[in-house]
Write an enzyme that holds these catalytic residues in place. Structure first.
Site, PDB file in Angstrom:
ATOM      1  N   GLY A  32       0.847  -1.197   0.000  1.00  0.00           N
ATOM      2  CA  GLY A  32       0.000   0.000   0.000  1.00  0.00           C
ATOM      3  C   GLY A  32       0.876   1.239   0.000  1.00  0.00           C
ATOM      4  O   GLY A  32       2.100   1.156   0.224  1.00  0.00           O
ATOM      5  N   LEU A  33       0.249   2.363  -0.219  1.00  0.00           N
ATOM      6  CA  LEU A  33       0.961   3.644  -0.275  1.00  0.00           C
ATOM      7  C   LEU A  33       1.649   3.958   1.060  1.00  0.00           C
ATOM      8  O   LEU A  33       1.253   3.415   2.104  1.00  0.00           O
ATOM      9  CB  LEU A  33      -0.043   4.766  -0.570  1.00  0.00           C
ATOM     10  CG  LEU A  33      -0.651   4.831  -1.961  1.00  0.00           C
ATOM     11  CD1 LEU A  33      -1.827   5.804  -1.966  1.00  0.00           C
ATOM     12  CD2 LEU A  33       0.389   5.252  -3.003  1.00  0.00           C
ATOM     13  N   GLY A  35       1.987   5.716   4.346  1.00  0.00           N
ATOM     14  CA  GLY A  35       0.955   6.297   5.197  1.00  0.00           C
ATOM     15  C   GLY A  35      -0.389   5.593   5.110  1.00  0.00           C
ATOM     16  O   GLY A  35      -1.361   6.003   5.750  1.00  0.00           O
ATOM     17  N   SER A  36      -0.445   4.500   4.337  1.00  0.00           N
ATOM     18  CA  SER A  36      -1.742   3.804   4.192  1.00  0.00           C
ATOM     19  C   SER A  36      -2.106   3.053   5.478  1.00  0.00           C
ATOM     20  O   SER A  36      -3.282   2.872   5.793  1.00  0.00           O
ATOM     21  CB  SER A  36      -1.702   2.834   2.996  1.00  0.00           C
ATOM     22  OG  SER A  36      -0.670   1.887   3.159  1.00  0.00           O
ATOM     23  N   GLY A  37      -1.088   2.588   6.225  1.00  0.00           N
ATOM     24  CA  GLY A  37      -1.356   1.847   7.465  1.00  0.00           C
ATOM     25  C   GLY A  37      -0.683   0.481   7.528  1.00  0.00           C
ATOM     26  O   GLY A  37      -0.978  -0.315   8.420  1.00  0.00           O
ATOM     27  N   LYS A  38       0.230   0.215   6.622  1.00  0.00           N
ATOM     28  CA  LYS A  38       0.910  -1.100   6.590  1.00  0.00           C
ATOM     29  C   LYS A  38       1.598  -1.407   7.922  1.00  0.00           C
ATOM     30  O   LYS A  38       1.372  -2.460   8.512  1.00  0.00           O
ATOM     31  CB  LYS A  38       1.983  -1.146   5.476  1.00  0.00           C
ATOM     32  CG  LYS A  38       1.462  -0.908   4.083  1.00  0.00           C
ATOM     33  CD  LYS A  38       2.587  -0.968   3.059  1.00  0.00           C
ATOM     34  CE  LYS A  38       3.697   0.051   3.227  1.00  0.00           C
ATOM     35  NZ  LYS A  38       3.319   1.465   3.013  1.00  0.00           N
ATOM     36  N   SER A 106       6.033  -1.910  -1.976  1.00  0.00           N
ATOM     37  CA  SER A 106       6.037  -2.882  -3.099  1.00  0.00           C
ATOM     38  C   SER A 106       5.043  -2.451  -4.180  1.00  0.00           C
ATOM     39  O   SER A 106       4.019  -3.102  -4.373  1.00  0.00           O
ATOM     40  CB  SER A 106       5.782  -4.307  -2.602  1.00  0.00           C
ATOM     41  OG  SER A 106       4.789  -4.409  -1.619  1.00  0.00           O
TER      42      SER A 106
HETATM   43  N1  LIG Z   1      10.824   8.135  -2.955  1.00  0.00           N
HETATM   44  C1  LIG Z   1      10.172   7.478  -1.999  1.00  0.00           C
HETATM   45  N2  LIG Z   1       9.006   6.836  -2.301  1.00  0.00           N
HETATM   46  C2  LIG Z   1       8.361   6.171  -1.328  1.00  0.00           C
HETATM   47  N3  LIG Z   1       8.777   6.065  -0.046  1.00  0.00           N
HETATM   48  C3  LIG Z   1       9.935   6.688   0.301  1.00  0.00           C
HETATM   49  C4  LIG Z   1      10.673   7.417  -0.666  1.00  0.00           C
HETATM   50  N4  LIG Z   1      11.756   7.928  -0.041  1.00  0.00           N
HETATM   51  C5  LIG Z   1      11.731   7.534   1.241  1.00  0.00           C
HETATM   52  N5  LIG Z   1      10.618   6.793   1.460  1.00  0.00           N
HETATM   53  C6  LIG Z   1      10.339   6.120   2.755  1.00  0.00           C
HETATM   54  O1  LIG Z   1      10.684   4.758   2.544  1.00  0.00           O
HETATM   55  C7  LIG Z   1       9.589   3.889   2.804  1.00  0.00           C
HETATM   56  C8  LIG Z   1       9.281   2.987   1.606  1.00  0.00           C
HETATM   57  O2  LIG Z   1      10.264   1.998   1.476  1.00  0.00           O
HETATM   58  P1  LIG Z   1       9.878   0.581   0.878  1.00  0.00           P
HETATM   59  O3  LIG Z   1      11.095  -0.281   1.016  1.00  0.00           O
HETATM   60  O4  LIG Z   1       8.632   0.117   1.509  1.00  0.00           O
HETATM   61  O5  LIG Z   1       9.609   0.952  -0.651  1.00  0.00           O
HETATM   62  S1  LIG Z   1       9.493  -0.027  -1.910  1.00  0.00           S
HETATM   63  O6  LIG Z   1       8.697  -1.186  -1.511  1.00  0.00           O
HETATM   64  O7  LIG Z   1      10.859  -0.413  -2.290  1.00  0.00           O
HETATM   65  O8  LIG Z   1       8.850   0.769  -2.965  1.00  0.00           O
HETATM   66  C9  LIG Z   1       8.393   4.748   3.062  1.00  0.00           C
HETATM   67  O9  LIG Z   1       7.887   4.234   4.282  1.00  0.00           O
HETATM   68  P2  LIG Z   1       6.338   3.903   4.552  1.00  0.00           P
HETATM   69  O10 LIG Z   1       5.776   5.255   4.826  1.00  0.00           O
HETATM   70  O11 LIG Z   1       6.387   3.040   5.763  1.00  0.00           O
HETATM   71  O12 LIG Z   1       5.713   3.229   3.389  1.00  0.00           O
HETATM   72  C10 LIG Z   1       8.918   6.167   3.231  1.00  0.00           C
HETATM   73  O13 LIG Z   1       8.959   6.500   4.591  1.00  0.00           O
HETATM   74  N1  LIG Z   2      -7.951   2.230   9.952  1.00  0.00           N
HETATM   75  C1  LIG Z   2      -6.639   2.501  10.008  1.00  0.00           C
HETATM   76  N2  LIG Z   2      -5.734   1.531   9.748  1.00  0.00           N
HETATM   77  C2  LIG Z   2      -4.391   1.797   9.802  1.00  0.00           C
HETATM   78  N3  LIG Z   2      -3.871   3.008  10.112  1.00  0.00           N
HETATM   79  C3  LIG Z   2      -4.737   4.014  10.369  1.00  0.00           C
HETATM   80  C4  LIG Z   2      -6.145   3.811  10.320  1.00  0.00           C
HETATM   81  N4  LIG Z   2      -6.756   4.987  10.607  1.00  0.00           N
HETATM   82  C5  LIG Z   2      -5.758   5.881  10.835  1.00  0.00           C
HETATM   83  N5  LIG Z   2      -4.548   5.307  10.705  1.00  0.00           N
HETATM   84  C6  LIG Z   2      -3.263   6.027  10.908  1.00  0.00           C
HETATM   85  O1  LIG Z   2      -2.572   6.113   9.654  1.00  0.00           O
HETATM   86  C7  LIG Z   2      -1.165   6.145   9.857  1.00  0.00           C
HETATM   87  C8  LIG Z   2      -0.536   5.034   9.002  1.00  0.00           C
HETATM   88  O2  LIG Z   2       0.873   5.106   9.125  1.00  0.00           O
HETATM   89  P1  LIG Z   2       1.802   3.850   8.916  1.00  0.00           P
HETATM   90  O3  LIG Z   2       1.255   2.655   9.597  1.00  0.00           O
HETATM   91  O4  LIG Z   2       3.199   4.278   9.252  1.00  0.00           O
HETATM   92  O5  LIG Z   2       1.655   3.633   7.322  1.00  0.00           O
HETATM   93  P2  LIG Z   2       2.658   2.900   6.303  1.00  0.00           P
HETATM   94  O6  LIG Z   2       3.436   1.879   7.074  1.00  0.00           O
HETATM   95  O7  LIG Z   2       1.768   2.294   5.267  1.00  0.00           O
HETATM   96  O8  LIG Z   2       3.535   3.998   5.758  1.00  0.00           O
HETATM   97  C9  LIG Z   2      -0.926   5.939  11.349  1.00  0.00           C
HETATM   98  O9  LIG Z   2      -0.702   7.193  11.941  1.00  0.00           O
HETATM   99  C10 LIG Z   2      -2.258   5.336  11.836  1.00  0.00           C
HETATM  100  O10 LIG Z   2      -2.535   5.617  13.169  1.00  0.00           O
END
Ligand SMILES: Nc1ncnc2c1ncn2[C@@H]1O[C@H](COP(=O)(O)OS(=O)(=O)O)[C@@H](OP(=O)(O)O)[C@H]1O
Ligand SMILES: Nc1ncnc2c1ncn2[C@@H]1O[C@H](COP(=O)(O)OP(=O)(O)O)[C@@H](O)[C@H]1O
Length: 197
Positions: A32-33, A35-38, A106
């Site tokens: 997922g994107l 900030g999606s909640g992974k 991913s």
């Molecule tokens: N350019 C760019 N695009 C997306 N994300 C970025 C980038 N640069 C740094 N970050 C930070 O790195 C986390 C994503 O790394 P991943 O290993 O999950 O990415 S990927 O699966 O290889 O696409 C991602 O973390 P999550 O927010 O937990 O998804 C970001 O915090």
């Molecule tokens: N239903 C929900 N499921 C998962 N996260 C949620 C939900 N509602 C709000 N959130 C918030 O969204 C944010 C997701 O961040 P994060 O888990 O770090 O995402 P990711 O790992 O995909 O980047 C957290 O601050 C979390 O508290």
């Protein structure tokens, strides 16, 4: 491939390792994107499984992009290599009988497909954390969308790098329609119904 490498048969099999853990190894592959909640959901699933007495391991950016994959960035090629190494590592965890959780964007269908082939279809559970882009921008837990929108991060997923949604995920989580607790329950139930735990 090095043809002089001969695989040594192990006396202790995956089955034996799983038997003493009373579980079946598998990979819960979260996608997922940003900030999606992974991470949030994967962490809570691992916490619940741990409380129930199961053996787990969560692979995420902290232990992978700061260690094993610290040589990789965010180009399409590096993301593919990131996912390939994570899949190979997860495969070893599954062989150890561990319930493995991976929390990586991913973003490419072909890379997730390859991960499924490396791990094996039977052991690969794809979990789509489906949160609309606008909601991720609103949450922006790490302030990265703001930075990316100011042009300070190149190849940022959803802005100037694509995210290809899963077509037929094993589990589909819509975070605007369910809370964290409901999502966690759904995933744990899937593991119970399908005899992983
Ligand atoms: N350019 C760019 N695009 C997306 N994300 C970025 C980038 N640069 C740094 N970050 C930070 O790195 C986390 C994503 O790394 P991943 O290993 O999950 O990415 S990927 O699966 O290889 O696409 C991602 O973390 P999550 O927010 O937990 O998804 C970001 O915090
Ligand atoms: N239903 C929900 N499921 C998962 N996260 C949620 C939900 N509602 C709000 N959130 C918030 O969204 C944010 C997701 O961040 P994060 O888990 O770090 O995402 P990711 O790992 O995909 O980047 C957290 O601050 C979390 O508290």
């Amino acid at each position: 491939m090095n043809h002089n490498i001969i695989i040594h048969p192990h006396k202790v099999s995956r089955k034996k390792r799983e038997k003493i853990k009373n579980q079946r190894g598998c990979v819960l592959w979260f996608t997922g994107l940003s900030g999606s909640g992974k991470s949030t959901i994967a962490n809570e699933v691992e916490n619940q499984l741990n409380k129930l007495g199961f053996h787990t391991y969560l692979l995420d950016g902290d232990n992978i992009r700061h260690g094993l994959n610290k040589d990789l960035g965010f180009s399409e090629k590096d993301r593919s290599e990131n996912i390939r190494r994570i899949a190979e590592l997860s495969k070893l965890f599954v062989d150890a009988g561990i319930i493995t959780l991976t929390a990586f964007i991913s973003p490419f269908i072909k890379d997730r497909q390859k991960a499924k082939e490396i791990i094996g279809e039977r052991d690969f559970i794809e979990i789509f954390i489906d949160t609309p882009f606008a909601e991720c921008v609103k949450r922006d837990p790490k302030g990265l969308y703001k930075k990316a929108m100011r042009g300070e991060i190149k190849n940022f997923t959803g802005i100037n790098s694509p995210y290809e949604k899963p077509v037929n995920p094993t589990i589909h989580i819509k975070t605007l329609e369910e809370n964290i607790e409901e999502s966690v329950k759904k995933i744990i139930n899937y593991l119970k119904i399908n005899n992983y735990i």
